[in-house]
Design a protein around this motif. Structure first.
Motif, PDB file in Angstrom:
ATOM      1  N   THR A 109     -25.230 -21.734   4.361  1.00  0.00           N
ATOM      2  CA  THR A 109     -24.926 -20.798   3.371  1.00  0.00           C
ATOM      3  C   THR A 109     -25.544 -19.634   3.320  1.00  0.00           C
ATOM      4  O   THR A 109     -26.714 -19.896   3.464  1.00  0.00           O
ATOM      5  N   ASP A 113     -25.685 -15.935  -1.138  1.00  0.00           N
ATOM      6  CA  ASP A 113     -24.783 -16.858  -1.694  1.00  0.00           C
ATOM      7  C   ASP A 113     -25.237 -17.988  -2.552  1.00  0.00           C
ATOM      8  O   ASP A 113     -24.908 -18.279  -3.667  1.00  0.00           O
ATOM      9  N   ARG A 117     -25.139 -18.459  -6.430  1.00  0.00           N
ATOM     10  CA  ARG A 117     -24.698 -20.067  -6.822  1.00  0.00           C
ATOM     11  C   ARG A 117     -25.580 -20.596  -8.010  1.00  0.00           C
ATOM     12  O   ARG A 117     -25.096 -21.112  -8.902  1.00  0.00           O
TER      13      ARG A 117
END
Ligand SMILES: Nc1ncnc2c1ncn2[C@@H]1O[C@H](COP(=O)(O)OP(=O)(O)O)[C@@H](O)[C@H]1O
Ligand SMILES: [Mg+2]
Lengths: 373, 575
Positions: A109, A113, A117
């Motif tokens: 990822t 991101d 998150r």
């Protein structure tokens, strides 16, 4: 619920540790988005069942199906779940941030991101300002939330919680119950939680699986489990219950000593198959015992003597000895108003009634030591 | 395989469906098993096969023909040889009783009195760990030998022989025994003492009803460890044994002196017996000790008591002076021209190029060997212990690995070294190329000290949360990443302990490597032996001092690293 296909299916699952059978032919279904609690006394096999579902300790026999796929023999790394242990198992040398990001960092990822998150998750559990601390610098409740965030970070299809609240003190526990439930509702994630605390199960679960000695005793909504326990074990384990020894009569009637009681357990009820004259156990919860405006002519009235009267804050719990029912005590809850209005005291005669639709009759003898006086 | 009989399944109303579930073994599990098997194979090659070679050799004659127990019959019917059994047992028994008693009082003083300078006393007591066992023996000769300045204390007896051996062994084994007793004492529960005192029990009564029972397993364990270390030690009797033969020196004499490998094999098999018995007994006792120590103990806080504290201070001071004296005499003797006639200072004894034994090259070899042992040994041991503790399923493999890891402890160094000759020097062994190289010294030393390191690693791994691997699997992170990012950092203190243990022991060990070095791979500890043999006691002492300084330096570095690490990681290590 029954219209949908189950998200998780456990079929005839048996787990042996050497010669010892920890789980005996367990079958159950969990639906998408549902919050299910495994409830039972310590050592009954709840953790074993949870670990079999996770693949951490594979079952000896039986099937597990998740999202339509047979996962019975898959190792945990090939299943789709997040888990929170009683110990939390947080990585002590990694900060809160790093703990939560742990599963994300391995998935290629993008860094931005991941950060987003992690921030979002920590925000949702109110730990944004703790993100650079190490687990040892947090309170138990905070550690619990970090563990939950870490388990949720990778958006698993199934969340497994093993006694997630039992290491916390009472106040934090009650607060976190609510928080976890809200989070679960918001995310809509299918969740299984193991607990030995009935209050926890009753307040949090959509459905409860009551277990004892490796077997399922009852599966039902909290309301079902509490109001319509399937057997004396469940009746006893969840809430407070009077257990009175009686004999079966016709049409769901029962006889307690000299008194005949009507019940709604007759044809089609749980007394189906019990023969006239069989020994039965008559159950009623203390709060269901009628106390106000009861006369000897009221249906199912029982003349009794108040042996003890215990003040429990918002009500009194009385222990009564029925004149005609032998040694068995009946516990009944008296409202404060009632006690005040009628100037009720210990030793006084008092007539109670056991409303027919609140009586549960089990076709087996079940003695409970507390109930003898 | 037929399904196991299960009562639950035969109960009415119970239907059991399906065959036993087979767990799909994931790629990661195969990696774990593969590495575990590799380390297991290493141990098989490094200990099982050599021991087998040793065993077969003891049943063969010079031509390699099987002759059953003939060698053993010869051994026991030759008084010159079988006396050694008696001598070894006598020496080991006497020394064990003395050293356990002394260490017990010392430990008692450290934990149960309010004497001053406790950490100094503790530090001094550990000095002998840094020495090859040859060094205290050499010092004893400077003190009590023909020209010894303390010779009068022996009242005409000779230091060469049982007296010297016992004295040397007691000093050499003292720190090992002290540490075991200290651990047992610090684990016993302070609340029992408070209870005993509040019941009005006297100090003496408390001692016999609380202290002794509480540490009885610790004492027994210390006794077994001492006995094994002493009976298998070679350095002390080699230097001060004189004509008094023991098993350990016999092995050396048979092999190096007489080139009688078969008899050497027989003697080292005999040497194995008490070591194995002591090892097995110790394991049983340890298990019992763990059983009584499950409850959380509260440390004992001693109360000052001037008379008692003074006696304890005096006792510890005496022991400390002896230990410092041993080291001091060796140091002084290494720095003077010709003890005791010319006491002018010189560094001449440190010019090893003029002596036997390999000189400064031997010292460099020792450091190289110790460094490799520490690095490779720590990696192998830690990974092996991790896999034994944390891998899933594969119970047979893990149990076998655990057993293999425990084996080296029961094998005396001399037996191991000799076994290596038989196994690796066999012409048909494909590993023959290792013979007489640095790698074989490293392999042998890692193996020799494998068990204690393994147990240290297992203890550390047992203390961390058992579910890291489960969490990691649920997050789809491979186990080796979690091993590297979490398990290793959390276990760094234990890892440092293990590497220090390997390094120090590799520097000081003589017994196994004495059979395995070549002219190119001579070692410092072996040089001490050879210079002593050649009558160059001062140079032997000088090399011994070099070993002490190096091992001591390693310990110091270890202490600094540990402290620095504790400071850097205190944010997450606090409990
Ligand atoms: N690894 C194991 N080996 C042997 N017995 C076990 C093991 N794990 C659990 N058990 C036994 O299985 C039963 C169920 O344990 P568990 O699932 O942990 O109970 P619960 O979580 O309901 O308290 C207990 O009797 C326990 O002793
Ligand atoms: Mg459990």
């Amino acid at each position: 619920m029954s219209g949908k296909d189950a998200y998780l299916k456990v079929e005839n699952l048996t787990k042996m540790f050497g010669e010892f059978t920890a789980l005996k032919n367990i079958s159950l279904e969990v639906f998408e988005g549902e919050f299910v609690c495994f409830l039972g006394p310590s050592g009954c096999g709840k953790t074993t069942l949870l670990r079999a579902i996770a693949g951490l300790d594979i079952q000896t026999r039986g099937r597990v199906e998740q999202g339509g796929k047979d996962i019975s023999g898959l190792p945990p790394s090939e299943r789709d779940f997040g888990i929170v242990f009683q110990s939390y198992a947080l990585f002590p040398n990694l900060t809160v941030n790093k703990n939560v990001a742990y599963g994300l960092e391995n998935r290629k990822t993008p860094k931005a991101d991941i950060d987003a998150r992690v921030a979002e998750l920590l925000e949702s559990v109110g730990l944004t300002d703790q993100s650079d601390k190490y687990p040892a610098q947090l309170s138990g409740g905070q550690q619990q939330r970090v563990a939950l965030s870490r388990a949720l970070a990778t958006k698993p299809g199934l969340l497994l919680l093993d006694e997630p609240l039992s290491a916390l003190d009472a106040k934090v526990r009650v607060h976190l119950r609510h928080e976890i439930k809200q989070l679960q509702l918001r995310l809509g994630i299918t969740t299984i939680m193991v607990t030995h605390d009935q209050e926890e199960a009753l307040t949090m679960a959509d459905r409860i699986v009551v277990m004892d000695e490796g077997e399922i005793e009852q599966i039902g909504t909290p309301e079902d489990i509490y109001s319509r326990p399937a057997n004396p074990f469940v009746a006893d384990f969840v809430g407070t219950m009077n257990f009175l020894a009686g004999t079966a009569g016709a049409n769901g009637g029962v006889r307690l000593g000299d008194i005949d009681l009507a019940t709604t357990n007759g044809p089609g009820g749980i007394m189906e198959g019990v023969e006239d004259g069989d020994a039965v156990t008559v159950c009623i919860r203390p709060e269901d015992v009628a106390t106000r405006g009861v006369t000897p002519d009221t249906a199912n009235a029982i003349p009794a003597v108040i042996k003890t009267l215990e003040f429990l804050g918002s009500f009194y719990r009385a222990t009564l000895r029925a004149r005609d029912t032998g040694k068995t005590a009946i516990r009944a809850d008296f409202s404060i108003n009632l006690v005040r209005d009628l100037e009720i005291t210990e030793g006084q005669d008092f007539t109670i009634a056991l409303p027919a639709d609140h009586i549960r009759v089990y076709g087996e003898a079940f003695a409970h030591a507390d109930d003898l006086i | 395989m037929a399904p196991a009989v299960n009562h639950a399944e035969t109960m009415p109303g119970q239907i059991s469906v399906g065959a036993p579930v087979k767990l799909k073994v994931s790629g990661e599990d195969w990696i774990m098993r593969g590495v575990l098997v590799a380390i297991g194979l290493y141990l098989i090659v490094a200990i099982v096969l050599p021991l087998y070679a040793l065993l077969s050799k003891s049943f063969q004659n010079k031509d390699g023909t099987f002759i059953g127990l003939a060698n053993f019959t010869e051994f026991f019917s030759t008084p010159a040889l079988s006396y050694s059994v008696n001598n070894s047992l006598t020496i080991a028994s006497i020394s064990t009783v003395i050293v356990v008693s002394l260490a017990f009082v010392y430990a008692y003083a450290l934990t149960r009195s309010c004497m001053p300078f406790k950490s100094l006393f503790k530090g001094v007591a550990l000095i002998p760990i840094l020495m090859p066992s040859l060094l205290p023996a050499i010092s004893l000769i400077f003190m009590f030998g023909k020209q010894g300045f303390l010779r009068f204390l022996l009242f005409g007896h000779d230091i060469y022989g049982p007296i010297g051996i016992v004295m040397g062994e007691v000093i050499y084994v003292f720190p090992h025994v002290l540490m075991i007793i200290l651990i047992a004492m610090s684990m016993s529960d302070g609340r029992l003492y408070e209870a005993s005192e509040s019941l009005g029990a006297s100090k003496v009564r408390t001692f016999f009803t609380v202290t002794l029972p509480g540490i009885r397993y610790g004492l027994v364990s210390a006794g077994f460890v001492a006995f094994t270390l002493i009976i298998t030690d070679f350095g002390v009797p080699k230097v001060v044994g004189g004509q008094y033969n023991v098993l350990a020196t016999d092995v050396y004499k048979q092999v190096v002196g007489r080139q009688d490998f078969e008899m050497g094999a027989v003697v080292s098999m005999v040497l194995l017996i008490p070591a194995v018995i002591a090892f097995a007994a110790d394991r049983i006792v340890q298990r019992k000790q763990i059983a009584i120590l499950t409850a959380r103990a509260v440390p004992y806080a001693p109360q000052p008591s001037s008379g008692f504290d003074a006696i304890m201070t005096g006792f510890c001071a005496l022991i400390a002076v002896i230990i410092v004296g041993i080291l001091g005499v060796a140091l002084f003797a290494s720095l003077v021209k010709f003890w005791p006639y010319n006491l002018s200072l010189t560094l001449g004894n440190y010019d090893f190029s003029l002596r036997d034994g390999g000189g400064w090259d031997a010292y460099a070899n020792s450091i190289e060997m110790a460094a490799w042992t520490a690095v490779i040994g720590t990696c192998v041991v830690f990974i092996g212990a991790y896999l034994v503790e944390k891998s899933k399923g594969f119970h047979t493999g893990r149990a076998a690995m655990q057993f293999l890891a425990m084996m080296p402890m029961a094998v005396p160094g001399l037996s191991l070294g000799l076994a290596y000759i038989f196994f690796f020097n066999a012409p048909d062994n494909p590993l023959n190329f290792l013979y007489h190289t640095m790698p074989i010294l490293v392999i042998c030393t890692i193996t020799h000290f494998y068990t204690v390191s393994h147990l240290t690693a297992v203890t550390a791994l047992k203390q961390i949360d058992a579910e890291f691997e489960s969490v990691s699997a649920s997050l789809k992170v491979p186990f080796y990443k979690t091993f590297w990012r979490v398990t290793v950092p959390v276990c760094v203190p234990a890892i440092l302990d293990i590497s220090m243990y390997f390094f120090v022991n590799a520097m000081t060990t003589v017994s196994a490597v004495v059979f395995l070095y070549s002219p190119d791979t001579a070692l410092a500890s072996v040089a001490v032996l050879n210079m002593d043999d050649a009558g160059e006691q001062a140079s032997a002492a000088a090399m011994g001092i070099m070993i002490v300084l190096t091992a001591g330096g390693a310990r110091l570095l270890h202490a600094l690293l540990t402290r620095g690490l504790a400071r850097r990681t205190q944010a997450w290590r606090k409990r």
